[in-house]
Design an enzyme around this catalytic site. Structure first.
Site, PDB file in Angstrom:
ATOM      1  N   LYS A 108      -2.113  -4.368  16.054  1.00 55.31           N
ATOM      2  CA  LYS A 108      -2.648  -3.162  15.402  1.00 55.31           C
ATOM      3  C   LYS A 108      -3.633  -2.444  16.342  1.00 55.31           C
ATOM      4  CE  LYS A 108      -1.972  -1.884  11.676  1.00 55.31           C
ATOM      5  NZ  LYS A 108      -0.898  -1.037  11.065  1.00 55.31           N
ATOM      6  N   TYR A 127      -1.555 -10.453  15.024  1.00 55.48           N
ATOM      7  CA  TYR A 127      -1.469  -9.287  14.140  1.00 55.48           C
ATOM      8  C   TYR A 127      -2.501  -8.231  14.539  1.00 55.48           C
ATOM      9  CZ  TYR A 127      -2.583  -6.381  10.056  1.00 55.48           C
ATOM     10  OH  TYR A 127      -2.860  -5.316   9.230  1.00 55.48           O
ATOM     11  N   SER A 128      -3.777  -8.646  14.609  1.00 58.87           N
ATOM     12  CA  SER A 128      -4.814  -7.635  14.869  1.00 58.87           C
ATOM     13  C   SER A 128      -4.678  -7.073  16.279  1.00 58.87           C
ATOM     14  CB  SER A 128      -6.213  -8.189  14.601  1.00 58.87           C
ATOM     15  OG  SER A 128      -6.458  -9.363  15.322  1.00 58.87           O
ATOM     16  N   PRO A 146      -4.104 -23.589  -1.581  1.00 57.06           N
ATOM     17  CA  PRO A 146      -4.568 -24.068  -0.264  1.00 57.06           C
ATOM     18  C   PRO A 146      -5.688 -23.208   0.314  1.00 57.06           C
ATOM     19  CG  PRO A 146      -2.495 -22.870  -0.037  1.00 57.06           C
ATOM     20  CD  PRO A 146      -2.857 -22.820  -1.491  1.00 57.06           C
ATOM     21  N   ILE A 162       0.849  -1.205   0.000  1.00 56.80           N
ATOM     22  CA  ILE A 162       0.000   0.000   0.000  1.00 56.80           C
ATOM     23  C   ILE A 162       0.881   1.251   0.000  1.00 56.80           C
ATOM     24  CG2 ILE A 162      -1.803   1.269   1.236  1.00 56.80           C
ATOM     25  CD1 ILE A 162      -2.620  -1.455   2.532  1.00 56.80           C
ATOM     26  N   ASP A 180      -7.911 -25.467   8.707  1.00 57.29           N
ATOM     27  CA  ASP A 180      -8.265 -24.060   8.872  1.00 57.29           C
ATOM     28  C   ASP A 180      -7.153 -23.314   9.608  1.00 57.29           C
ATOM     29  OD1 ASP A 180      -9.834 -21.869   8.555  1.00 57.29           O
ATOM     30  OD2 ASP A 180     -11.509 -22.589   9.780  1.00 57.29           O
ATOM     31  N   THR A 237      -6.321  -1.422  10.462  1.00 57.80           N
ATOM     32  CA  THR A 237      -7.078  -2.482   9.795  1.00 57.80           C
ATOM     33  C   THR A 237      -8.435  -2.702  10.453  1.00 57.80           C
ATOM     34  OG1 THR A 237      -7.093  -4.872   9.454  1.00 57.80           O
ATOM     35  CG2 THR A 237      -5.749  -4.087  11.247  1.00 57.80           C
ATOM     36  N   ASP A 238      -9.385  -3.228   9.686  1.00 58.11           N
ATOM     37  CA  ASP A 238     -10.680  -3.590  10.265  1.00 58.11           C
ATOM     38  C   ASP A 238     -10.567  -4.817  11.170  1.00 58.11           C
ATOM     39  OD1 ASP A 238     -10.258  -5.526   8.315  1.00 58.11           O
ATOM     40  OD2 ASP A 238     -12.199  -5.275   7.314  1.00 58.11           O
ATOM     41  N   GLU A 239      -9.416  -5.514  11.104  1.00 55.12           N
ATOM     42  CA  GLU A 239      -9.280  -6.741  11.899  1.00 55.12           C
ATOM     43  C   GLU A 239      -9.257  -6.443  13.398  1.00 55.12           C
ATOM     44  OE1 GLU A 239      -6.541  -9.600  10.236  1.00 55.12           O
ATOM     45  OE2 GLU A 239      -6.803  -8.763   8.235  1.00 55.12           O
ATOM     46  N   GLY A 281      -7.886 -19.665  14.830  1.00 56.27           N
ATOM     47  CA  GLY A 281      -8.609 -18.422  15.152  1.00 56.27           C
ATOM     48  C   GLY A 281      -9.105 -17.668  13.934  1.00 56.27           C
TER      49      GLY A 281
HETATM   50  P1  NAD Z   1       3.444  -4.724   3.465  1.00 55.81           P
HETATM   51  O1  NAD Z   1       3.862  -5.882   4.304  1.00 55.81           O
HETATM   52  O2  NAD Z   1       3.376  -4.869   1.991  1.00 55.81           O
HETATM   53  O3  NAD Z   1       4.403  -3.471   3.754  1.00 55.81           O
HETATM   54  C1  NAD Z   1       4.911  -3.183   5.031  1.00 55.81           C
HETATM   55  C2  NAD Z   1       6.112  -2.273   4.851  1.00 55.81           C
HETATM   56  O4  NAD Z   1       6.608  -1.942   6.164  1.00 55.81           O
HETATM   57  C3  NAD Z   1       7.282  -2.951   4.098  1.00 55.81           C
HETATM   58  O5  NAD Z   1       7.823  -2.060   3.157  1.00 55.81           O
HETATM   59  C4  NAD Z   1       8.289  -3.249   5.213  1.00 55.81           C
HETATM   60  O6  NAD Z   1       9.635  -3.244   4.755  1.00 55.81           O
HETATM   61  C5  NAD Z   1       8.013  -2.113   6.174  1.00 55.81           C
HETATM   62  N1  NAD Z   1       8.437  -2.434   7.534  1.00 55.81           N
HETATM   63  C6  NAD Z   1       8.167  -3.581   8.227  1.00 55.81           C
HETATM   64  N2  NAD Z   1       8.770  -3.525   9.426  1.00 55.81           N
HETATM   65  C7  NAD Z   1       9.406  -2.323   9.495  1.00 55.81           C
HETATM   66  C8  NAD Z   1      10.198  -1.687  10.484  1.00 55.81           C
HETATM   67  N3  NAD Z   1      10.483  -2.295  11.634  1.00 55.81           N
HETATM   68  N4  NAD Z   1      10.677  -0.438  10.242  1.00 55.81           N
HETATM   69  C9  NAD Z   1      10.419   0.176   9.048  1.00 55.81           C
HETATM   70  N5  NAD Z   1       9.710  -0.396   8.068  1.00 55.81           N
HETATM   71  C10 NAD Z   1       9.203  -1.636   8.286  1.00 55.81           C
HETATM   72  O7  NAD Z   1       2.062  -4.258   4.084  1.00 55.81           O
HETATM   73  P2  NAD Z   1       0.827  -3.516   3.427  1.00 55.81           P
HETATM   74  O8  NAD Z   1      -0.152  -4.526   3.008  1.00 55.81           O
HETATM   75  O9  NAD Z   1       1.312  -2.512   2.459  1.00 55.81           O
HETATM   76  O10 NAD Z   1       0.244  -2.797   4.712  1.00 55.81           O
HETATM   77  C11 NAD Z   1       0.642  -1.469   5.066  1.00 55.81           C
HETATM   78  C12 NAD Z   1      -0.124  -1.030   6.294  1.00 55.81           C
HETATM   79  O11 NAD Z   1      -1.528  -1.085   6.040  1.00 55.81           O
HETATM   80  C13 NAD Z   1       0.122  -1.898   7.523  1.00 55.81           C
HETATM   81  O12 NAD Z   1       0.199  -1.048   8.640  1.00 55.81           O
HETATM   82  C14 NAD Z   1      -1.109  -2.790   7.598  1.00 55.81           C
HETATM   83  O13 NAD Z   1      -1.383  -3.154   8.928  1.00 55.81           O
HETATM   84  C15 NAD Z   1      -2.157  -1.852   7.052  1.00 55.81           C
HETATM   85  N6  NAD Z   1      -3.299  -2.549   6.421  1.00 55.81           N
HETATM   86  C16 NAD Z   1      -3.092  -3.399   5.384  1.00 55.81           C
HETATM   87  C17 NAD Z   1      -4.185  -4.032   4.782  1.00 55.81           C
HETATM   88  C18 NAD Z   1      -4.014  -4.980   3.620  1.00 55.81           C
HETATM   89  O14 NAD Z   1      -5.001  -5.585   3.186  1.00 55.81           O
HETATM   90  N7  NAD Z   1      -2.825  -5.131   3.046  1.00 55.81           N
HETATM   91  C19 NAD Z   1      -5.479  -3.807   5.267  1.00 55.81           C
HETATM   92  C20 NAD Z   1      -5.640  -2.934   6.344  1.00 55.81           C
HETATM   93  C21 NAD Z   1      -4.540  -2.294   6.898  1.00 55.81           C
HETATM   94  P1  TYD Z   2      -5.188 -12.987   3.773  1.00 56.19           P
HETATM   95  O1  TYD Z   2      -4.907 -12.517   2.388  1.00 56.19           O
HETATM   96  O2  TYD Z   2      -4.073 -13.632   4.532  1.00 56.19           O
HETATM   97  O3  TYD Z   2      -5.776 -11.722   4.560  1.00 56.19           O
HETATM   98  P2  TYD Z   2      -6.466 -11.649   6.038  1.00 56.19           P
HETATM   99  O4  TYD Z   2      -6.132 -12.863   6.784  1.00 56.19           O
HETATM  100  O5  TYD Z   2      -5.805 -10.440   6.622  1.00 56.19           O
HETATM  101  O6  TYD Z   2      -7.922 -11.463   5.786  1.00 56.19           O
HETATM  102  O7  TYD Z   2      -6.398 -14.001   3.719  1.00 56.19           O
HETATM  103  C1  TYD Z   2      -7.640 -13.659   3.150  1.00 56.19           C
HETATM  104  C2  TYD Z   2      -8.580 -14.831   3.361  1.00 56.19           C
HETATM  105  O8  TYD Z   2      -8.107 -15.956   2.599  1.00 56.19           O
HETATM  106  C3  TYD Z   2      -8.646 -15.301   4.798  1.00 56.19           C
HETATM  107  O9  TYD Z   2      -9.973 -15.714   5.101  1.00 56.19           O
HETATM  108  C4  TYD Z   2      -7.721 -16.496   4.844  1.00 56.19           C
HETATM  109  C5  TYD Z   2      -7.838 -17.089   3.453  1.00 56.19           C
HETATM  110  N1  TYD Z   2      -6.612 -17.742   2.929  1.00 56.19           N
HETATM  111  C6  TYD Z   2      -6.676 -19.056   2.447  1.00 56.19           C
HETATM  112  O10 TYD Z   2      -7.741 -19.694   2.448  1.00 56.19           O
HETATM  113  N2  TYD Z   2      -5.520 -19.628   1.969  1.00 56.19           N
HETATM  114  C7  TYD Z   2      -4.329 -18.962   1.960  1.00 56.19           C
HETATM  115  O11 TYD Z   2      -3.302 -19.536   1.529  1.00 56.19           O
HETATM  116  C8  TYD Z   2      -4.296 -17.614   2.438  1.00 56.19           C
HETATM  117  C9  TYD Z   2      -3.010 -16.828   2.455  1.00 56.19           C
HETATM  118  C10 TYD Z   2      -5.460 -17.036   2.915  1.00 56.19           C
END
Ligand code: NAD
Ligand code: TYD
Length: 352
Positions: free
Chosen positions: A162, A158-159, A213, A16, A288, A133-135, A291
């Site tokens: 956050k 994780y959640s 998977p 992002i 599964d 995150t919404d989580e 959690g």
């Molecule tokens: P991502 O894993 O692609 O990117 C995370 C970035 O943070 C990477 O560039 C990594 O190098 C950097 N990083 C990790 N640890 C670090 C540290 N100790 N110091 C400095 N940089 C560090 O993640 P993303 O999917 O782009 O998510 C970005 C943010 O958005 C996160 O805070 C995540 O919780 C939040 N978010 C993501 C989603 C999603 O669906 N991807 C949804 C809701 C919220």
């Molecule tokens: P994921 O992309 O890991 O996001 P989040 O857990 O943050 O929602 O997973 C999205 C959904 O897909 C989640 O319900 C878990 C499921 N999933 C699988 O069934 N198989 C997989 O290999 C992965 C990575 C996720």
């Protein structure tokens, strides 16, 4: 005329963050965008090749848990906005290695909050914007949606990390008057996402004829948001969001995992000119996730009504754009699943 500003984006080399940095650098030439990232496994400077030589872009290779290095950065630069995305971001990893999630997501966030407080005091022209995150809200049953008033009920390491960082952000607002804003968004998808999350993992596996998977029954539900729509929402909140407020961002786009996977398989068959049904044959139902949250869905009416944001991509369009990007960027996919990334990729893949 837009005033010049220094913007610190943490995690700007990730999925992002890199879309956000590219957007800010292109749209606001009068802003200087500092991308602070530790380049962990999901951080990749290849994601930023379009902006690396732009005059209003700078990269800082720093870990947010390293307070001394962060202090040097804050001593050297005055920031107007901080958009904090750097985090450990994958639920499956958090189940295996929970400590790093607390360390980075909680302590790292507090380091930034504290330095922002020392630099800004209560200056209402500044913004500390936490991307969450919404989580943090836990898991929904068949009906209902999360909104800004939903109580926190995080259920994975994780959640929980956050949620803790959200609480710290609000604590710095209430205690020290730090000008903060938070958004909690649903599952993002799009180009440049590390192939451990569902969509890019499955695209990569289909390309390599590897099993897909599916956890449990595949009936779990997620609300999918195209990353560019999320970036537009972040821009709105950064510039128009109210200090101290939270905004929920969703795609209004709920899919069961299995329906999504079937749509992905159908699009992949077409684009790869394979027989209809070839990709679906790779589906394997596996144990599964521990959690495993059943359903996430977001009510985005606050950001829609107050700030005029709305998602513009249908899932079919967004998914098609995403697949096209991965097909056109096979070298990117190859790089992040081999070489220095191999260990990280193998950890996830071999565990399935
Ligand atoms: P991502 O894993 O692609 O990117 C995370 C970035 O943070 C990477 O560039 C990594 O190098 C950097 N990083 C990790 N640890 C670090 C540290 N100790 N110091 C400095 N940089 C560090 O993640 P993303 O999917 O782009 O998510 C970005 C943010 O958005 C996160 O805070 C995540 O919780 C939040 N978010 C993501 C989603 C999603 O669906 N991807 C949804 C809701 C919220
Ligand atoms: P994921 O992309 O890991 O996001 P989040 O857990 O943050 O929602 O997973 C999205 C959904 O897909 C989640 O319900 C878990 C499921 N999933 C699988 O069934 N198989 C997989 O290999 C992965 C990575 C996720």
């Amino acid at each position: 005329m837009i005033a010049s500003k220094n913007i610190l984006v943490t995690g700007g080399a990730g999925f992002i963050g890199s879309h956000l940095v590219k957007h800010l650098v292109a749209k606001y030439p009068e802003y200087t965008v500092f991308n602070l990232d530790a380049l962990r496994y999901s951080g990749n400077l290849e994601n930023l090749k379009e902006v690396k030589d732009q005059k209003n872009y700078r990269f800082l290779h720093i870990d947010i848990t390293d307070l001394d290095r962060l202090k040097e950065v804050f001593a050297r630069h005055s920031f107007d906005f901080i958009i904090h995305l750097a985090a450990e971001s994958h639920v499956d990893r958090s189940i295996k290695e929970p400590f790093i999630f607390s360390h980075v997501n909680i302590l790292g966030t507090q380091n930034l909050l504290h330095l922002a407080k020392d630099q800004w005091g209560t200056n209402a022209d500044k913004r500390f914007y936490h991307i969450s995150t919404d989580e943090v809200f836990g898991s929904l049953e068949e009906t209902g949606k999360f909104n800004e008033k939903t109580p926190y009920d995080p259920r994975s390491p994780y959640s929980a990390s956050k949620a803790s960082s959200d609480h710290l952000v609000r604590a710095y607002f209430h205690t020290y008057g730090l000008p903060i804003v938070i958004s909690n968004c649903s599952n993002n998808y799009g180009p440049n996402q590390f192939p451990e999350k569902l969509i890019p993992l499955f695209i990569n596996n289909i390309l390599n004829n590897k099993p897909l998977p599916v956890y449990g029954t595949g009936e779990n539900i997620r609300d999918w948001l195209f990353v560019q729509d999320h970036v537009q929402a972040i821009d709105c909140i950064l510039h128009q969001g109210k200090i101290g407020e939270t905004y929920c961002i969703g795609g209004n786009n709920e899919w069961t995992n299995i329906a999504l996977i079937k749509e992905l398989c159908a699009q992949m068959d077409k684009k790869l000119q394979r027989n209809n049904g070839a990709s679906e044959k790779l589906i394997q139902f596996v144990s599964d996730r521990a959690g495993h949250d059943f359903r996430y869905a977001i009510d985005s009416s606050k950001i829609q009504n107050d700030l005029g944001w709305t998602p513009t991509h249908t899932f079919e369009q967004g998914l098609s754009k995403t697949i096209d990007w991965y097909l056109a960027n096979s070298a990117w996919l190859q790089n992040v699943t081999t070489g220095k990334y191999q260990q990280y990729y193998a950890e996830m893949y071999n565990s399935k």
